[in-house]
Design an enzyme around this catalytic site. Structure first.
Site, PDB file in Angstrom:
ATOM      1  N   CYS A 187      65.433 -80.154 -63.249  1.00 23.66           N
ATOM      2  CA  CYS A 187      66.716 -80.808 -63.487  1.00 23.66           C
ATOM      3  C   CYS A 187      67.464 -80.883 -62.163  1.00 23.66           C
ATOM      4  CB  CYS A 187      67.543 -80.091 -64.556  1.00 23.66           C
ATOM      5  SG  CYS A 187      68.158 -78.464 -64.081  1.00 23.66           S
ATOM      6  N   ASP A 188      68.674 -81.379 -62.194  1.00 25.60           N
ATOM      7  CA  ASP A 188      69.408 -81.638 -60.958  1.00 25.60           C
ATOM      8  C   ASP A 188      69.540 -80.382 -60.107  1.00 25.60           C
ATOM      9  OD1 ASP A 188      70.814 -83.300 -59.196  1.00 25.60           O
ATOM     10  OD2 ASP A 188      72.723 -82.593 -59.971  1.00 25.60           O
TER      11      ASP A 188
END
Length: 462
Positions: free
Chosen positions: A379-380
């Site tokens: 994820c980010d």
């Protein structure tokens, strides 16, 4: 259109880089926040002896940690060391916490030592490698430190003070709540970590150092707008979205993983009005009641918000969260009642999955064949939602009796090179493709989508 997408991608990468310097050090920020909340003269347990830790930690420890992480992101440990040395030049003698200076000098130090190593690669006589490596990092780091102490520190101090004054002026003018018009949609686009840890937290730390608390720590982590959305889905929606909302509420409000409600908003984009309205109402309440936290709460859980509240400051924080929840819920309820069924969340995920498979010219079965030893969720920031996906898949693999496969999580821009399969969010696919060395990249709209993992496991068994 292509130019807009390219600009957006560059902004996302820059924001992710800024937040990636802060996120791995959140534990240190929380430690400083707890020590501050407990032991300063106005804290819960005033103690002059322990309070001596507060100043050195925010002045030296935290900026140097950020500088080290910034250099490490550019050039691993060697870059981190040079970045930390360079950062020391901006923190020594500074009258304010030098987080902005650390975000400049850390990556700069890592980049310069990387360039030097590339320049001398293959040109160092045998037996002199360690001598050159050690002295080059020492000389370059020392030189950068002197440069930062003499020239960069005064410049960054002026910029930081100017930004702080602008932010304070906006707050005094009563316009701060309008920042929700930018913050709330940006969160839905997965820029939440970049905004919070890359922009708002440094401003908050600077303000908290002088005032003992800061409202900037509350603007992005407020769980109220998202909670209102999920409550409206639970009460008025139909189908899978309604059924999944109660579990999402627990994860969002208590676990602090805000990404859980993003797919619900993306199903009905008009709900952006609800989160913006909730954000403005909550921020206005914070301003009126003079709410603030002593440090950045991470994750954005109500538990973290209470832990980071100063003595006697819990009620204003709770009031802002409650008002944001109520306003977001009311607006979202009107929108959902007009179309309670809408697009089923699983149908939406299936449509996107099919489109992705078609665009890449491969099916899920084709993407998961072969030996699989390591599966990575990306994820980010590589901390919140990806960790949830990792946990769910681990349990699913165990239930299916599949062993010998490791599952981990990481930031999307630093996926381990030995990953065999990567799960990531749809909007992060392009970044994952650049970072991962495998072409087996599977996208999900929601990391809690157990059906997606069951489908993957069924193909894995075949």
């Amino acid at each position: 259109m292509a130019n807009n997408s390219s600009a957006k991608a560059k902004i996302q990468r820059f924001g992710n880089f800024l937040s990636s310097m802060v996120l791995p050090n959140i534990g240190a920020f929380i430690a400083w926040g707890l020590i501050t909340a407990l032991f300063i003269p106005t804290g819960w347990m005033p103690n002059a002896y322990f309070a001596k830790l507060v100043g050195p930690m925010i002045t030296y420890l935290l900026p140097i940690l950020i500088g080290y992480q910034g250099g490490k992101l550019v050039y691993d440990t060697r870059g981190g060391v040079v970045g930390a040395i360079a950062t020391a030049g901006v923190v020594v003698g500074a009258s304010i916490p030098m987080f902005l200076g650390a975000m400049v000098m850390g990556p700069l130090g890592g980049w310069l030592i990387k360039k030097f190593d590339k320049l001398v690669d293959g040109k160092i006589p045998t037996g002199f490698e360690m001598l050159v490596n050690n002295f080059s990092s020492g000389i370059l780091g020392g030189g950068l430190s002197l440069l930062a102490f003499t020239y960069i520190e005064p410049l960054v101090a002026g910029v930081s003070t100017g930004l702080g004054n602008i932010a304070q002026a906006i707050t005094d003018a009563g316009l701060l709540p309008l920042i929700a018009i930018v913050v709330e949609p940006a969160k839905i686009l997965f820029l939440n970590n970049a905004i919070n840890h890359g922009v708002l937290s440094p401003l908050g730390i600077q303000q908290a150092a002088s005032a003992g608390k800061s409202i900037f720590f509350l603007l992005e982590p407020n769980p109220g707008p998202g909670l209102g959305i999920l409550l409206a889905f639970w009460l008025y929606a139909k189908g899978t979205a309604k059924q999944s909302a109660p579990g999402a509420i627990i994860i969002h409000f208590l676990g602090g993983i805000h990404e859980i409600y993003f797919p619900y908003v993306l199903m009905k984009p008009l709900l952006l009005l609800a989160v913006i309205a909730g954000g403005i109402a909550g921020d206005l309440t914070f301003v009126v009641l003079h709410a603030g936290l002593v440090a950045a709460p991470s994750p954005g859980s109500i538990i973290s918000l209470m832990a980071m509240s100063p003595k006697g400051g819990q009620l204003p924080v709770l009031a802002g969260v409650a008002v944001a929840t109520a306003v977001s819920f009311l607006v979202a309820s009107i929108i959902i009642k007009r179309d309670p069924q809408g697009e089923d969340i699983e149908e939406a995920q299936a449509k996107v999955k099919d489109m992705k498979a078609e665009s890449k010219g491969q099916t899920i079965a084709e993407a998961t064949t072969g030996d699989v030893k390591l599966i990575v969720f990306a994820c980010d920031a590589g901390m919140g939602s990806s960790a949830m996906g990792e946990s769910i898949l681990k349990k699913a693999l165990k239930d299916a009796g599949i062993t010998g496969i490791d599952v981990s999580h990481s930031p999307v821009d630093s996926i381990p090179g030995n990953a065999d399969v990567v799960f990531t969010q749809e909007n992060l696919y392009e970044r994952a493709k650049k970072s991962a060395k495998t072409d087996r990249i599977l996208t999900v709209k929601n990391f809690l989508d157990r059906a997606r993992y069951d489908e993957f496991i069924s193909q894995l068994k075949k």
